[in-house]
Motif scaffolding. Sequence first.
Motif, PDB file in Angstrom:
ATOM      1  N   VAL A 100      85.593  20.192  -1.086  1.00 49.52           N
ATOM      2  CA  VAL A 100      84.160  19.900  -1.162  1.00 49.52           C
ATOM      3  C   VAL A 100      83.662  19.457   0.206  1.00 49.52           C
ATOM      4  N   LEU A 101      82.588  20.085   0.659  1.00 47.90           N
ATOM      5  CA  LEU A 101      81.977  19.740   1.942  1.00 47.90           C
ATOM      6  C   LEU A 101      81.013  18.577   1.747  1.00 47.90           C
ATOM      7  N   PRO A 102      81.182  17.477   2.492  1.00 46.89           N
ATOM      8  CA  PRO A 102      80.238  16.359   2.363  1.00 46.89           C
ATOM      9  C   PRO A 102      78.847  16.755   2.856  1.00 46.89           C
ATOM     10  N   ILE A 103      77.845  16.372   2.093  1.00 48.46           N
ATOM     11  CA  ILE A 103      76.458  16.625   2.456  1.00 48.46           C
ATOM     12  C   ILE A 103      75.732  15.286   2.486  1.00 48.46           C
ATOM     13  N   THR A 104      74.888  15.076   3.489  1.00 51.29           N
ATOM     14  CA  THR A 104      74.150  13.828   3.617  1.00 51.29           C
ATOM     15  C   THR A 104      72.669  14.051   3.329  1.00 51.29           C
ATOM     16  N   MET A 105      71.939  12.948   3.198  1.00 55.23           N
ATOM     17  CA  MET A 105      70.497  13.043   2.985  1.00 55.23           C
ATOM     18  C   MET A 105      69.817  13.786   4.139  1.00 55.23           C
ATOM     19  N   GLN A 106      70.318  13.566   5.358  1.00 52.75           N
ATOM     20  CA  GLN A 106      69.721  14.258   6.506  1.00 52.75           C
ATOM     21  C   GLN A 106      69.807  15.773   6.365  1.00 52.75           C
ATOM     22  N   ASP A 107      70.965  16.254   5.842  1.00 54.94           N
ATOM     23  CA  ASP A 107      71.191  17.694   5.755  1.00 54.94           C
ATOM     24  C   ASP A 107      70.245  18.385   4.792  1.00 54.94           C
ATOM     25  N   TYR A 131      64.525  21.217   8.680  1.00 53.62           N
ATOM     26  CA  TYR A 131      64.643  21.264  10.136  1.00 53.62           C
ATOM     27  C   TYR A 131      63.283  20.927  10.743  1.00 53.62           C
ATOM     28  N   GLY A 132      63.312  20.346  11.944  1.00 61.94           N
ATOM     29  CA  GLY A 132      62.079  20.029  12.637  1.00 61.94           C
ATOM     30  C   GLY A 132      61.642  18.593  12.489  1.00 61.94           C
ATOM     31  N   ASN A 133      62.444  17.767  11.789  1.00 63.78           N
ATOM     32  CA  ASN A 133      62.053  16.363  11.607  1.00 63.78           C
ATOM     33  C   ASN A 133      62.778  15.430  12.565  1.00 63.78           C
ATOM     34  N   ASP A 134      63.488  16.006  13.544  1.00 64.73           N
ATOM     35  CA  ASP A 134      64.129  15.235  14.617  1.00 64.73           C
ATOM     36  C   ASP A 134      65.248  14.327  14.127  1.00 64.73           C
ATOM     37  N   VAL A 135      65.919  14.708  13.038  1.00 69.31           N
ATOM     38  CA  VAL A 135      67.126  13.995  12.622  1.00 69.31           C
ATOM     39  C   VAL A 135      68.295  14.974  12.659  1.00 69.31           C
ATOM     40  N   TYR A 136      69.504  14.420  12.720  1.00 69.93           N
ATOM     41  CA  TYR A 136      70.710  15.239  12.828  1.00 69.93           C
ATOM     42  C   TYR A 136      70.956  16.007  11.534  1.00 69.93           C
ATOM     43  N   HIS A 137      71.253  17.290  11.658  1.00 66.25           N
ATOM     44  CA  HIS A 137      71.710  18.118  10.554  1.00 66.25           C
ATOM     45  C   HIS A 137      73.070  18.690  10.936  1.00 66.25           C
ATOM     46  N   MET A 138      74.031  18.616  10.015  1.00 70.53           N
ATOM     47  CA  MET A 138      75.338  19.198  10.304  1.00 70.53           C
ATOM     48  C   MET A 138      75.195  20.683  10.608  1.00 70.53           C
ATOM     49  N   ASN A 139      74.442  21.394   9.775  1.00 79.16           N
ATOM     50  CA  ASN A 139      74.027  22.771  10.033  1.00 79.16           C
ATOM     51  C   ASN A 139      72.973  23.137   8.989  1.00 79.16           C
ATOM     52  N   SER A 140      72.677  24.410   8.858  1.00 79.68           N
ATOM     53  CA  SER A 140      71.566  24.820   7.993  1.00 79.68           C
ATOM     54  C   SER A 140      72.014  25.293   6.618  1.00 79.68           C
ATOM     55  N   ILE A 141      73.230  24.972   6.226  1.00 76.66           N
ATOM     56  CA  ILE A 141      73.800  25.559   5.014  1.00 76.66           C
ATOM     57  C   ILE A 141      72.954  25.323   3.770  1.00 76.66           C
ATOM     58  N   VAL A 142      72.353  24.150   3.623  1.00 77.96           N
ATOM     59  CA  VAL A 142      71.577  23.883   2.410  1.00 77.96           C
ATOM     60  C   VAL A 142      70.068  23.864   2.670  1.00 77.96           C
ATOM     61  N   GLN A 143      69.625  24.413   3.783  1.00 81.46           N
ATOM     62  CA  GLN A 143      68.191  24.440   4.055  1.00 81.46           C
ATOM     63  C   GLN A 143      67.369  25.199   3.012  1.00 81.46           C
ATOM     64  N   LYS A 184      69.130  19.617  -5.753  1.00 80.80           N
ATOM     65  CA  LYS A 184      67.945  20.066  -6.497  1.00 80.80           C
ATOM     66  C   LYS A 184      66.777  19.134  -6.233  1.00 80.80           C
ATOM     67  N   GLU A 185      65.745  19.656  -5.598  1.00 81.05           N
ATOM     68  CA  GLU A 185      64.486  18.953  -5.369  1.00 81.05           C
ATOM     69  C   GLU A 185      64.679  17.553  -4.794  1.00 81.05           C
ATOM     70  N   GLY A 186      65.519  17.481  -3.756  1.00 82.47           N
ATOM     71  CA  GLY A 186      65.733  16.223  -3.062  1.00 82.47           C
ATOM     72  C   GLY A 186      66.850  15.361  -3.614  1.00 82.47           C
ATOM     73  N   TRP A 187      67.449  15.759  -4.714  1.00 83.72           N
ATOM     74  CA  TRP A 187      68.584  15.017  -5.276  1.00 83.72           C
ATOM     75  C   TRP A 187      69.890  15.708  -4.910  1.00 83.72           C
ATOM     76  N   ARG A 233      59.869  14.703  -2.143  1.00 81.90           N
ATOM     77  CA  ARG A 233      59.305  14.432  -0.815  1.00 81.90           C
ATOM     78  C   ARG A 233      60.303  14.747   0.295  1.00 81.90           C
ATOM     79  N   LEU A 234      61.610  14.740  -0.022  1.00 78.23           N
ATOM     80  CA  LEU A 234      62.619  15.061   0.975  1.00 78.23           C
ATOM     81  C   LEU A 234      62.657  16.555   1.299  1.00 78.23           C
ATOM     82  N   GLN A 235      61.947  17.347   0.514  1.00 77.20           N
ATOM     83  CA  GLN A 235      61.882  18.784   0.792  1.00 77.20           C
ATOM     84  C   GLN A 235      60.846  19.120   1.862  1.00 77.20           C
ATOM     85  N   HIS A 236      60.084  18.125   2.291  1.00 82.15           N
ATOM     86  CA  HIS A 236      58.963  18.385   3.190  1.00 82.15           C
ATOM     87  C   HIS A 236      59.057  17.513   4.441  1.00 82.15           C
TER      88      HIS A 236
END
Length: 319
Positions: free
Chosen positions: A209-216, A220-232, A184-187, A304-307
Amino acid sequence: MSWKHVLESFDLLDSPVANGEAVKNLWQNHGADDVFVETVAGHAGATDFVRVLIPGTRGRSAGGTAPTLGIIGRLGGLGARPEKIGFVSDGDGALTVVAAAAKLLEMASRGDQLEGDVIVSTHIDPDAPTQPHDPVPFMGSSIDMSINNKYEVTPDMDAIISVDTTKGNRICNHRGFAITPTIKEGWILRVAEPLLDIAEQTSGMAPVVLPITMQDITPYGNDVYHMNSIVQPCTATTAPVVGLAITTVSAVPGSATGATDLGSVESAVRFVIETAKDFGRDKLAFFDDEDYAQLTTRYGSMSRLQHLDQTLAAATTPA
Protein backbone atom coordinates in the motif's frame (compact mmCIF):
# COMPACT_ATOMS: atom_id res chain seq x y z
CA MET A 1 -1.34 -12.78 -19.77
CA SER A 2 -0.86 -9.40 -21.42
CA TRP A 3 2.74 -9.54 -22.60
CA LYS A 4 1.90 -9.11 -26.28
CA HIS A 5 -0.07 -5.97 -25.56
CA VAL A 6 2.61 -4.53 -23.26
CA LEU A 7 5.35 -5.15 -25.82
CA GLU A 8 3.45 -3.69 -28.78
CA SER A 9 2.36 -0.68 -26.71
CA PHE A 10 5.90 -0.05 -25.49
CA ASP A 11 7.27 -0.29 -29.04
CA LEU A 12 4.64 2.22 -30.17
CA LEU A 13 5.19 4.72 -27.35
CA ASP A 14 9.01 4.53 -27.27
CA SER A 15 9.34 6.87 -30.23
CA PRO A 16 9.95 10.59 -30.80
CA VAL A 17 6.89 10.61 -33.09
CA ALA A 18 4.50 8.82 -30.72
CA ASN A 19 1.10 10.47 -30.94
CA GLY A 20 -2.59 10.03 -30.29
CA GLU A 21 -3.44 8.83 -33.78
CA ALA A 22 -0.95 5.97 -33.46
CA VAL A 23 -2.60 4.89 -30.19
CA LYS A 24 -6.03 5.19 -31.84
CA ASN A 25 -4.87 2.90 -34.66
CA LEU A 26 -3.53 0.38 -32.14
CA TRP A 27 -6.83 0.27 -30.29
CA GLN A 28 -8.83 0.06 -33.51
CA ASN A 29 -6.70 -2.87 -34.64
CA HIS A 30 -7.88 -4.64 -31.48
CA GLY A 31 -11.53 -3.85 -32.12
CA ALA A 32 -12.20 -0.33 -30.80
CA ASP A 33 -15.08 1.65 -32.31
CA ASP A 34 -15.28 4.68 -30.02
CA VAL A 35 -11.88 6.42 -29.73
CA PHE A 36 -11.39 10.12 -28.94
CA VAL A 37 -8.19 11.98 -29.85
CA GLU A 38 -7.51 15.69 -29.41
CA THR A 39 -4.30 17.71 -29.49
CA VAL A 40 -4.17 20.33 -26.74
CA ALA A 41 -1.56 23.10 -26.56
CA GLY A 42 -0.22 24.19 -23.18
CA HIS A 43 2.33 26.50 -21.63
CA ALA A 44 5.26 24.24 -22.59
CA GLY A 45 4.17 22.53 -25.78
CA ALA A 46 1.32 20.27 -26.83
CA THR A 47 0.04 16.80 -26.06
CA ASP A 48 -2.51 14.38 -27.52
CA PHE A 49 -5.32 13.25 -25.24
CA VAL A 50 -6.72 9.82 -26.07
CA ARG A 51 -9.78 8.06 -24.68
CA VAL A 52 -11.52 4.81 -25.60
CA LEU A 53 -14.84 3.30 -24.56
CA ILE A 54 -14.84 -0.49 -24.18
CA PRO A 55 -18.52 -1.47 -24.08
CA GLY A 56 -19.83 -4.03 -21.62
CA THR A 57 -22.70 -6.47 -22.12
CA ARG A 58 -24.70 -4.72 -19.38
CA GLY A 59 -22.99 -1.33 -19.59
CA ARG A 60 -24.73 1.99 -20.05
CA SER A 61 -23.55 2.10 -23.65
CA ALA A 62 -25.77 -0.95 -24.25
CA GLY A 63 -28.68 0.46 -22.26
CA GLY A 64 -27.78 -1.50 -19.13
CA THR A 65 -27.11 -0.56 -15.53
CA ALA A 66 -23.70 -2.11 -14.82
CA PRO A 67 -21.19 0.36 -13.31
CA THR A 68 -18.49 1.97 -15.43
CA LEU A 69 -14.81 1.80 -14.45
CA GLY A 70 -12.47 4.61 -15.44
CA ILE A 71 -8.80 3.75 -15.98
CA ILE A 72 -6.51 6.79 -16.26
CA GLY A 73 -2.84 6.82 -17.18
CA ARG A 74 -1.21 9.69 -15.30
CA LEU A 75 2.11 11.19 -16.43
CA GLY A 76 3.92 14.31 -17.47
CA GLY A 77 5.34 12.80 -20.65
CA LEU A 78 6.59 9.67 -22.38
CA GLY A 79 9.90 11.33 -23.13
CA ALA A 80 11.98 14.40 -22.30
CA ARG A 81 13.40 15.03 -25.75
CA PRO A 82 15.76 16.60 -26.65
CA GLU A 83 17.18 16.57 -23.09
CA LYS A 84 16.83 12.78 -22.87
CA ILE A 85 16.61 10.18 -25.65
CA GLY A 86 14.13 7.37 -25.16
CA PHE A 87 11.11 6.37 -23.08
CA VAL A 88 11.24 7.81 -19.56
CA SER A 89 10.18 6.20 -16.30
CA ASP A 90 7.27 8.62 -16.04
CA GLY A 91 5.64 7.03 -19.08
CA ASP A 92 4.72 3.80 -17.27
CA GLY A 93 1.22 5.05 -16.42
CA ALA A 94 0.34 5.67 -20.06
CA LEU A 95 2.00 2.41 -21.12
CA THR A 96 -0.03 0.42 -18.59
CA VAL A 97 -3.41 1.79 -19.63
CA VAL A 98 -2.73 1.70 -23.39
CA ALA A 99 -1.79 -1.98 -23.05
CA ALA A 100 -4.74 -2.72 -20.75
CA ALA A 101 -7.18 -1.19 -23.23
CA ALA A 102 -5.69 -3.22 -26.07
CA LYS A 103 -6.05 -6.42 -24.03
CA LEU A 104 -9.64 -5.66 -22.99
CA LEU A 105 -10.59 -4.83 -26.59
CA GLU A 106 -9.07 -8.06 -27.86
CA MET A 107 -10.81 -10.04 -25.13
CA ALA A 108 -14.15 -8.55 -26.18
CA SER A 109 -13.52 -9.32 -29.86
CA ARG A 110 -12.91 -12.96 -28.93
CA GLY A 111 -16.12 -13.20 -26.90
CA ASP A 112 -14.80 -12.40 -23.41
CA GLN A 113 -16.70 -9.13 -23.11
CA LEU A 114 -16.97 -7.66 -19.61
CA GLU A 115 -20.35 -6.78 -18.13
CA GLY A 116 -19.64 -3.12 -17.33
CA ASP A 117 -18.31 -0.41 -19.62
CA VAL A 118 -14.66 0.57 -19.23
CA ILE A 119 -13.32 4.00 -20.19
CA VAL A 120 -9.54 4.30 -20.62
CA SER A 121 -7.85 7.68 -20.99
CA THR A 122 -4.36 9.19 -20.95
CA HIS A 123 -2.21 11.61 -22.93
CA ILE A 124 0.68 11.08 -25.32
CA ASP A 125 3.66 13.46 -25.20
CA PRO A 126 7.11 12.28 -26.35
CA ASP A 127 8.90 15.57 -25.60
CA ALA A 128 7.67 16.92 -22.27
CA PRO A 129 9.75 19.23 -20.01
CA THR A 130 11.46 18.24 -16.76
CA GLN A 131 11.36 19.99 -13.39
CA PRO A 132 13.24 19.90 -10.05
CA HIS A 133 11.76 17.77 -7.25
CA ASP A 134 13.00 16.08 -4.08
CA PRO A 135 14.39 13.47 -3.71
CA VAL A 136 14.84 13.08 -7.50
CA PRO A 137 13.82 15.19 -10.53
CA PHE A 138 10.28 14.97 -11.90
CA MET A 139 8.99 15.04 -15.40
CA GLY A 140 7.08 18.22 -15.95
CA SER A 141 4.08 18.58 -18.24
CA SER A 142 3.18 20.56 -21.32
CA ILE A 143 -0.24 21.31 -19.86
CA ASP A 144 -1.74 22.21 -16.47
CA MET A 145 -3.25 19.55 -14.23
CA SER A 146 -6.71 21.05 -14.61
CA ILE A 147 -6.48 20.31 -18.33
CA ASN A 148 -5.50 16.71 -17.63
CA ASN A 149 -8.54 16.29 -15.44
CA LYS A 150 -10.81 17.96 -17.98
CA TYR A 151 -9.91 15.45 -20.70
CA GLU A 152 -9.14 12.32 -18.66
CA VAL A 153 -11.93 12.30 -16.05
CA THR A 154 -15.50 11.88 -17.31
CA PRO A 155 -18.86 11.98 -15.47
CA ASP A 156 -19.56 8.42 -16.66
CA MET A 157 -16.83 6.96 -14.44
CA ASP A 158 -18.36 5.38 -11.32
CA ALA A 159 -14.90 4.59 -9.93
CA ILE A 160 -11.40 5.36 -11.14
CA ILE A 161 -8.05 3.60 -11.10
CA SER A 162 -5.31 6.17 -11.69
CA VAL A 163 -2.03 4.57 -12.82
CA ASP A 164 1.21 6.49 -12.36
CA THR A 165 4.92 5.88 -12.05
CA THR A 166 5.73 6.42 -8.35
CA LYS A 167 9.43 5.69 -8.12
CA GLY A 168 10.84 9.06 -7.07
CA ASN A 169 10.35 8.67 -3.31
CA ARG A 170 11.70 6.89 -0.23
CA ILE A 171 8.39 5.87 1.33
CA CYS A 172 7.44 2.88 -0.83
CA ASN A 173 10.51 0.74 -1.40
CA HIS A 174 9.13 -2.14 -3.44
CA ARG A 175 9.66 -3.41 -6.97
CA GLY A 176 6.32 -3.96 -8.68
CA PHE A 177 3.15 -2.05 -7.95
CA ALA A 178 1.29 -0.68 -4.96
CA ILE A 179 -2.22 0.64 -4.42
CA THR A 180 -3.40 3.64 -2.43
CA PRO A 181 -6.29 3.91 -0.02
CA THR A 182 -9.53 4.99 -1.66
CA ILE A 183 -10.03 8.75 -1.95
CA LYS A 184 -13.53 10.16 -2.25
CA GLU A 185 -14.47 13.85 -2.17
CA GLY A 186 -11.65 14.87 0.15
CA TRP A 187 -11.77 11.80 2.40
CA ILE A 188 -8.91 9.30 2.51
CA LEU A 189 -10.79 6.08 3.26
CA ARG A 190 -9.64 2.61 4.25
CA VAL A 191 -7.87 0.48 1.67
CA ALA A 192 -10.42 -1.55 -0.29
CA GLU A 193 -10.09 -5.19 0.77
CA PRO A 194 -11.17 -6.58 -2.64
CA LEU A 195 -8.37 -4.63 -4.29
CA LEU A 196 -5.87 -6.09 -1.83
CA ASP A 197 -7.12 -9.53 -2.89
CA ILE A 198 -6.59 -8.71 -6.56
CA ALA A 199 -3.12 -7.30 -5.82
CA GLU A 200 -2.17 -10.60 -4.18
CA GLN A 201 -3.69 -12.59 -7.03
CA THR A 202 -1.91 -10.72 -9.82
CA SER A 203 1.47 -10.15 -8.16
CA GLY A 204 1.86 -13.42 -6.27
CA MET A 205 3.05 -11.41 -3.27
CA ALA A 206 1.63 -9.72 -0.22
CA PRO A 207 -0.11 -6.50 -1.30
CA VAL A 208 1.78 -3.24 -0.91
CA VAL A 209 0.00 0.00 0.00
CA LEU A 210 1.34 3.41 -1.02
CA PRO A 211 0.97 6.03 1.74
CA ILE A 212 -1.10 9.03 0.68
CA THR A 213 -1.22 12.32 2.60
CA MET A 214 -3.74 15.15 2.74
CA GLN A 215 -1.38 17.23 0.60
CA ASP A 216 -1.44 14.63 -2.19
CA ILE A 217 -5.22 14.79 -2.55
CA THR A 218 -5.34 18.59 -2.89
CA PRO A 219 -5.11 20.22 -6.34
CA TYR A 220 -1.81 21.07 -7.95
CA GLY A 221 -1.10 24.79 -7.89
CA ASN A 222 -1.67 25.38 -4.17
CA ASP A 223 2.07 25.62 -3.37
CA VAL A 224 2.21 22.56 -1.11
CA TYR A 225 4.30 19.42 -1.60
CA HIS A 226 2.77 16.58 -3.60
CA MET A 227 4.52 13.22 -3.82
CA ASN A 228 3.27 13.05 -7.43
CA SER A 229 0.04 13.35 -9.40
CA ILE A 230 -1.21 9.79 -8.95
CA VAL A 231 -4.47 10.73 -7.21
CA GLN A 232 -5.07 14.12 -8.82
CA PRO A 233 -8.17 12.79 -10.60
CA CYS A 234 -9.82 12.80 -7.15
CA THR A 235 -9.94 16.61 -7.31
CA ALA A 236 -12.24 16.50 -10.35
CA THR A 237 -14.87 13.88 -9.51
CA THR A 238 -17.27 12.60 -6.88
CA ALA A 239 -16.35 9.03 -7.83
CA PRO A 240 -13.95 7.05 -5.60
CA VAL A 241 -10.35 7.05 -6.84
CA VAL A 242 -7.59 4.51 -6.16
CA GLY A 243 -4.01 5.06 -7.27
CA LEU A 244 -2.09 2.20 -8.86
CA ALA A 245 1.59 3.02 -8.47
CA ILE A 246 4.44 1.44 -10.45
CA THR A 247 7.18 1.30 -7.81
CA THR A 248 10.87 0.49 -7.30
CA VAL A 249 13.17 -0.26 -4.38
CA SER A 250 15.39 2.78 -4.96
CA ALA A 251 14.37 6.34 -5.81
CA VAL A 252 14.35 6.64 -9.62
CA PRO A 253 13.82 10.00 -11.38
CA GLY A 254 10.71 10.27 -13.50
CA SER A 255 12.91 11.62 -16.27
CA ALA A 256 15.25 8.58 -16.20
CA THR A 257 15.46 6.51 -19.37
CA GLY A 258 16.02 2.75 -19.39
CA ALA A 259 14.11 2.53 -16.10
CA THR A 260 10.85 0.88 -17.20
CA ASP A 261 10.45 -2.64 -15.82
CA LEU A 262 8.03 -4.34 -18.21
CA GLY A 263 7.39 -7.11 -15.68
CA SER A 264 5.98 -4.58 -13.22
CA VAL A 265 3.91 -2.99 -15.98
CA GLU A 266 2.47 -6.33 -17.10
CA SER A 267 1.47 -7.16 -13.52
CA ALA A 268 -0.24 -3.77 -13.25
CA VAL A 269 -2.11 -4.44 -16.50
CA ARG A 270 -3.45 -7.70 -15.08
CA PHE A 271 -4.46 -5.92 -11.87
CA VAL A 272 -6.45 -3.39 -13.90
CA ILE A 273 -8.16 -6.08 -15.98
CA GLU A 274 -9.14 -8.22 -12.99
CA THR A 275 -10.51 -5.16 -11.23
CA ALA A 276 -12.56 -4.24 -14.30
CA LYS A 277 -14.03 -7.74 -14.45
CA ASP A 278 -15.29 -7.70 -10.88
CA PHE A 279 -16.34 -4.04 -10.80
CA GLY A 280 -18.58 -4.40 -13.84
CA ARG A 281 -20.29 -7.41 -12.22
CA ASP A 282 -20.97 -5.46 -9.01
CA LYS A 283 -18.65 -7.85 -7.18
CA LEU A 284 -16.21 -5.19 -6.01
CA ALA A 285 -16.69 -1.94 -4.11
CA PHE A 286 -14.01 0.74 -3.80
CA PHE A 287 -15.43 1.90 -0.45
CA ASP A 288 -18.05 1.06 2.16
CA ASP A 289 -21.20 3.17 1.72
CA GLU A 290 -22.20 2.92 5.38
CA ASP A 291 -18.77 3.94 6.65
CA TYR A 292 -18.69 6.89 4.27
CA ALA A 293 -22.18 7.99 5.30
CA GLN A 294 -21.19 7.76 8.97
CA LEU A 295 -18.09 9.89 8.38
CA THR A 296 -19.91 12.60 6.48
CA THR A 297 -22.81 12.64 8.95
CA ARG A 298 -20.52 13.03 11.94
CA TYR A 299 -17.82 15.25 10.48
CA GLY A 300 -19.29 16.84 7.37
CA SER A 301 -18.06 17.18 3.83
CA MET A 302 -14.36 17.34 2.97
CA SER A 303 -14.98 18.35 -0.62
CA ARG A 304 -13.28 21.71 0.00
CA LEU A 305 -9.99 19.80 -0.33
CA GLN A 306 -10.85 19.18 -3.98
CA HIS A 307 -10.49 22.88 -4.76
CA LEU A 308 -7.94 25.65 -4.53
CA ASP A 309 -8.68 28.08 -1.71
CA GLN A 310 -10.52 31.27 -2.55
CA THR A 311 -7.38 33.41 -2.88
CA LEU A 312 -5.69 30.98 -5.26
CA ALA A 313 -8.93 30.34 -7.15
CA ALA A 314 -9.36 34.06 -7.80
CA ALA A 315 -5.74 34.43 -8.86
CA THR A 316 -6.03 31.63 -11.43
CA THR A 317 -9.38 32.70 -12.92
CA PRO A 318 -8.96 34.44 -16.32
CA ALA A 319 -10.06 38.08 -16.36
